[in-house]
Design a protein around this motif. Structure first.
Motif, mmCIF file in Angstrom:
data_model
loop_
_atom_site.group_PDB
_atom_site.id
_atom_site.type_symbol
_atom_site.label_atom_id
_atom_site.label_comp_id
_atom_site.label_asym_id
_atom_site.label_seq_id
_atom_site.Cartn_x
_atom_site.Cartn_y
_atom_site.Cartn_z
ATOM 1 N N PHE A 1 43.955 -2.637 -17.858
ATOM 2 C CA PHE A 1 43.407 -1.845 -16.759
ATOM 3 C C PHE A 1 43.770 -0.368 -16.927
ATOM 4 O O PHE A 1 42.948 0.521 -16.685
ATOM 5 C CB PHE A 1 43.923 -2.379 -15.426
ATOM 6 C CG PHE A 1 43.197 -1.850 -14.219
ATOM 7 C CD1 PHE A 1 41.832 -2.008 -14.080
ATOM 8 C CD2 PHE A 1 43.897 -1.218 -13.204
ATOM 9 C CE1 PHE A 1 41.158 -1.529 -12.957
ATOM 10 C CE2 PHE A 1 43.239 -0.733 -12.076
ATOM 11 C CZ PHE A 1 41.875 -0.886 -11.948
ATOM 12 N N CYS A 2 44.993 -0.095 -17.365
ATOM 13 C CA CYS A 2 45.404 1.290 -17.605
ATOM 14 C C CYS A 2 44.613 1.920 -18.746
ATOM 15 O O CYS A 2 44.216 3.092 -18.665
ATOM 16 C CB CYS A 2 46.901 1.354 -17.897
ATOM 17 S SG CYS A 2 47.970 1.137 -16.466
ATOM 18 N N ARG A 3 44.379 1.168 -19.804
ATOM 19 C CA ARG A 3 43.596 1.709 -20.918
ATOM 20 C C ARG A 3 42.173 2.012 -20.477
ATOM 21 O O ARG A 3 41.593 3.034 -20.875
ATOM 22 C CB ARG A 3 43.600 0.745 -22.100
ATOM 23 C CG ARG A 3 44.937 0.665 -22.834
ATOM 24 C CD ARG A 3 44.811 -0.109 -24.127
ATOM 25 N NE ARG A 3 43.876 0.524 -25.055
ATOM 26 C CZ ARG A 3 43.403 -0.046 -26.154
ATOM 27 N NH1 ARG A 3 43.762 -1.289 -26.457
ATOM 28 N NH2 ARG A 3 42.566 0.603 -26.950
ATOM 29 N N MET A 4 41.606 1.141 -19.671
ATOM 30 C CA MET A 4 40.278 1.396 -19.132
ATOM 31 C C MET A 4 40.282 2.664 -18.291
ATOM 32 O O MET A 4 39.426 3.546 -18.454
ATOM 33 C CB MET A 4 39.820 0.198 -18.292
ATOM 34 C CG MET A 4 38.442 0.327 -17.636
ATOM 35 S SD MET A 4 38.392 1.317 -16.114
ATOM 36 C CE MET A 4 39.555 0.418 -15.078
ATOM 37 N N ALA A 5 41.260 2.785 -17.378
ATOM 38 C CA ALA A 5 41.336 3.942 -16.493
ATOM 39 C C ALA A 5 41.543 5.236 -17.275
ATOM 40 O O ALA A 5 40.931 6.271 -16.970
ATOM 41 C CB ALA A 5 42.464 3.737 -15.483
ATOM 42 N N GLU B 1 39.403 10.347 -19.418
ATOM 43 C CA GLU B 1 39.245 11.254 -20.561
ATOM 44 C C GLU B 1 37.788 11.457 -20.951
ATOM 45 O O GLU B 1 37.429 12.515 -21.497
ATOM 46 C CB GLU B 1 40.020 10.707 -21.761
ATOM 47 C CG GLU B 1 41.530 10.728 -21.574
ATOM 48 C CD GLU B 1 42.270 10.156 -22.769
ATOM 49 O OE1 GLU B 1 41.597 9.539 -23.637
ATOM 50 O OE2 GLU B 1 43.500 10.316 -22.828
ATOM 51 N N ARG B 2 36.950 10.463 -20.711
ATOM 52 C CA ARG B 2 35.538 10.534 -21.097
ATOM 53 C C ARG B 2 34.689 10.625 -19.840
ATOM 54 O O ARG B 2 34.035 9.675 -19.429
ATOM 55 C CB ARG B 2 35.152 9.296 -21.918
ATOM 56 C CG ARG B 2 35.980 9.107 -23.179
ATOM 57 C CD ARG B 2 35.757 10.216 -24.182
ATOM 58 N NE ARG B 2 36.527 10.008 -25.392
ATOM 59 C CZ ARG B 2 36.086 9.330 -26.449
ATOM 60 N NH1 ARG B 2 34.879 8.804 -26.430
ATOM 61 N NH2 ARG B 2 36.855 9.181 -27.516
ATOM 62 N N HIS B 3 34.693 11.790 -19.243
ATOM 63 C CA HIS B 3 33.977 11.983 -17.982
ATOM 64 C C HIS B 3 32.467 11.880 -18.188
ATOM 65 O O HIS B 3 31.913 12.416 -19.146
ATOM 66 C CB HIS B 3 34.313 13.350 -17.385
ATOM 67 C CG HIS B 3 33.526 13.684 -16.166
ATOM 68 N ND1 HIS B 3 33.653 12.996 -14.982
ATOM 69 C CD2 HIS B 3 32.573 14.630 -15.958
ATOM 70 C CE1 HIS B 3 32.830 13.500 -14.094
ATOM 71 N NE2 HIS B 3 32.163 14.482 -14.643
ATOM 72 N N LEU B 4 31.817 11.180 -17.275
ATOM 73 C CA LEU B 4 30.360 11.113 -17.220
ATOM 74 C C LEU B 4 29.903 11.651 -15.865
ATOM 75 O O LEU B 4 30.634 11.554 -14.877
ATOM 76 C CB LEU B 4 29.867 9.672 -17.388
ATOM 77 C CG LEU B 4 30.152 8.982 -18.718
ATOM 78 C CD1 LEU B 4 29.626 7.542 -18.675
ATOM 79 C CD2 LEU B 4 29.515 9.739 -19.872
ATOM 80 N N PRO B 5 28.696 12.184 -15.786
ATOM 81 C CA PRO B 5 28.221 12.718 -14.504
ATOM 82 C C PRO B 5 28.129 11.659 -13.413
ATOM 83 O O PRO B 5 28.224 11.973 -12.225
ATOM 84 C CB PRO B 5 26.824 13.267 -14.842
ATOM 85 C CG PRO B 5 26.843 13.486 -16.319
ATOM 86 C CD PRO B 5 27.748 12.444 -16.875
ATOM 87 N N HIS B 6 27.954 10.392 -13.825
ATOM 88 C CA HIS B 6 27.821 9.303 -12.854
ATOM 89 C C HIS B 6 28.465 8.065 -13.444
ATOM 90 O O HIS B 6 28.161 7.665 -14.569
ATOM 91 C CB HIS B 6 26.339 9.042 -12.566
ATOM 92 C CG HIS B 6 26.109 7.924 -11.592
ATOM 93 N ND1 HIS B 6 26.121 8.121 -10.231
ATOM 94 C CD2 HIS B 6 25.869 6.605 -11.778
ATOM 95 C CE1 HIS B 6 25.886 6.964 -9.622
ATOM 96 N NE2 HIS B 6 25.736 6.034 -10.539
ATOM 97 N N ALA C 1 41.521 14.038 -6.121
ATOM 98 C CA ALA C 1 41.553 14.465 -7.524
ATOM 99 C C ALA C 1 40.490 13.770 -8.369
ATOM 100 O O ALA C 1 40.314 14.117 -9.539
ATOM 101 C CB ALA C 1 42.930 14.196 -8.118
ATOM 102 N N ALA C 2 39.792 12.793 -7.817
ATOM 103 C CA ALA C 2 38.811 12.034 -8.591
ATOM 104 C C ALA C 2 37.662 12.934 -9.038
ATOM 105 O O ALA C 2 37.233 13.810 -8.294
ATOM 106 C CB ALA C 2 38.269 10.878 -7.758
ATOM 107 N N PRO C 3 37.162 12.720 -10.242
ATOM 108 C CA PRO C 3 36.052 13.551 -10.725
ATOM 109 C C PRO C 3 34.784 13.283 -9.933
ATOM 110 O O PRO C 3 34.554 12.161 -9.463
ATOM 111 C CB PRO C 3 35.898 13.104 -12.186
ATOM 112 C CG PRO C 3 36.481 11.741 -12.238
ATOM 113 C CD PRO C 3 37.580 11.717 -11.234
ATOM 114 N N PRO C 4 33.939 14.297 -9.761
ATOM 115 C CA PRO C 4 32.682 14.084 -9.049
ATOM 116 C C PRO C 4 31.806 13.083 -9.797
ATOM 117 O O PRO C 4 31.786 13.049 -11.022
ATOM 118 C CB PRO C 4 32.045 15.474 -9.032
ATOM 119 C CG PRO C 4 32.700 16.217 -10.161
ATOM 120 C CD PRO C 4 34.087 15.673 -10.245
ATOM 121 N N GLY C 5 31.114 12.253 -9.035
ATOM 122 C CA GLY C 5 30.219 11.285 -9.652
ATOM 123 C C GLY C 5 30.852 9.953 -9.958
ATOM 124 O O GLY C 5 30.170 9.020 -10.381
#
Length: 259
Positions: free
Chosen positions: A111-115, A120-125, A152-156
């Motif tokens: 779960f940590c590796r997924m998170a 690290e690999r942000h997507l717009p959605h 702090a969560a990224p938008p999308g």
């Protein structure tokens, strides 16, 4: 995409004759988030269901498959590889119930590796459908550690707790973190689940079936429709609101996550 009902957690690819069920569901006005249980199954589901406009396939690794050894380290590696470019992730998460707690560390590592990959690999959605049995607090710890929940969560990015069964304090914490919650008939069978369905904010409320009851068993679009309709009617009654109006609002919220 248009739909009048949206199943936000369904193991569609593990329903017998899934493409036909997907096609029938589309004709009934049902959109589906297919939550897979292993990354290799996600690859297959993309091939068999990817052409259906009303289906979104999530990349998943169910904690049960880690605890029983069905998925190994190579599957975790594949999960991470696929998640890096996937807009839909699920079913992923943690299960610390008696039957699966022995694999707590393996589950946490995956779960940590997924998170970390999502961070690290942000997507717009991106949408995450999360399993958390006796582990909602631990799941939120991980999401917050990697800035995937809260301010702090990224938008999308949208995190969904499916069939939430944590404590009332954990529910409040997840609400503050901006999480969504998908509700099914099983959740409404408990007093706690009905109370949660009453107090979850309307704009964070989703429907799901978690179908089929047995993986790879026959199930059909009419079964999905009936389960979603029963859940919607029950939630509307619990909240003392009009079922049609609530359904329209939930569908709008759900479609915004799938588009």
């Amino acid at each position: 995409m248009e739909a009048r009902l949206v199943d936000m957690h369904c193991h569609l690819d593990r329903i017998a004759d899934a493409p036909a069920v997907a096609s029938d569901a589309a004709r009934l006005g049902i959109a589906i988030l297919d939550t897979t249980v292993a990354p290799r199954e996600a690859l297959l589901a993309r091939r068999t269901l990817g052409s259906c406009d009303t289906v979104r396939v999530g990349v998943g690794l169910h904690p049960w498959w880690l605890s029983d050894g069905s998925c190994t380290d190579s599957d975790v590696d594949l999960l991470v590889e696929l998640v890096s470019s996937s807009a839909f992730v699920g079913e992923v998460g943690l299960d610390f119930s008696r039957r699966h707690e022995h694999a707590r560390e393996r589950q946490l590592e995956a779960f940590c590796r997924m998170a970390e990959t999502v961070a690290e690999r942000h997507l717009p959605h991106r949408v995450l459908s999360i399993h958390a049995v006796r582990s909602a607090g631990a799941a939120l710890d991980v999401l917050e550690r990697y800035s995937l929940a809260g301010k702090a969560a990224p938008p999308g990015l949208s995190c969904i707790f499916h069939w939430f069964s944590g404590t009332s304090d954990e529910l409040a914490r997840a609400r503050r973190a901006g999480c969504f919650f998908s509700v099914n008939e099983h959740m409404l069978a408990t007093k706690r689940g009905r109370e949660y369905a009453r107090i979850i904010p309307e704009d964070r409320l989703l429907l799901e079936t978690d179908a089929p009851p047995q993986l790879d068993a026959p199930w059909n679009a009419q079964d999905l429709e009936a389960s979603l309709a029963r859940t919607l009617d029950a939630v509307a009654a619990i909240r003392n609101v009009d079922s049609h109006d609530l359904g329209a609002h939930i569908a709008q919220t759900s479609l915004s996550l799938l588009c």
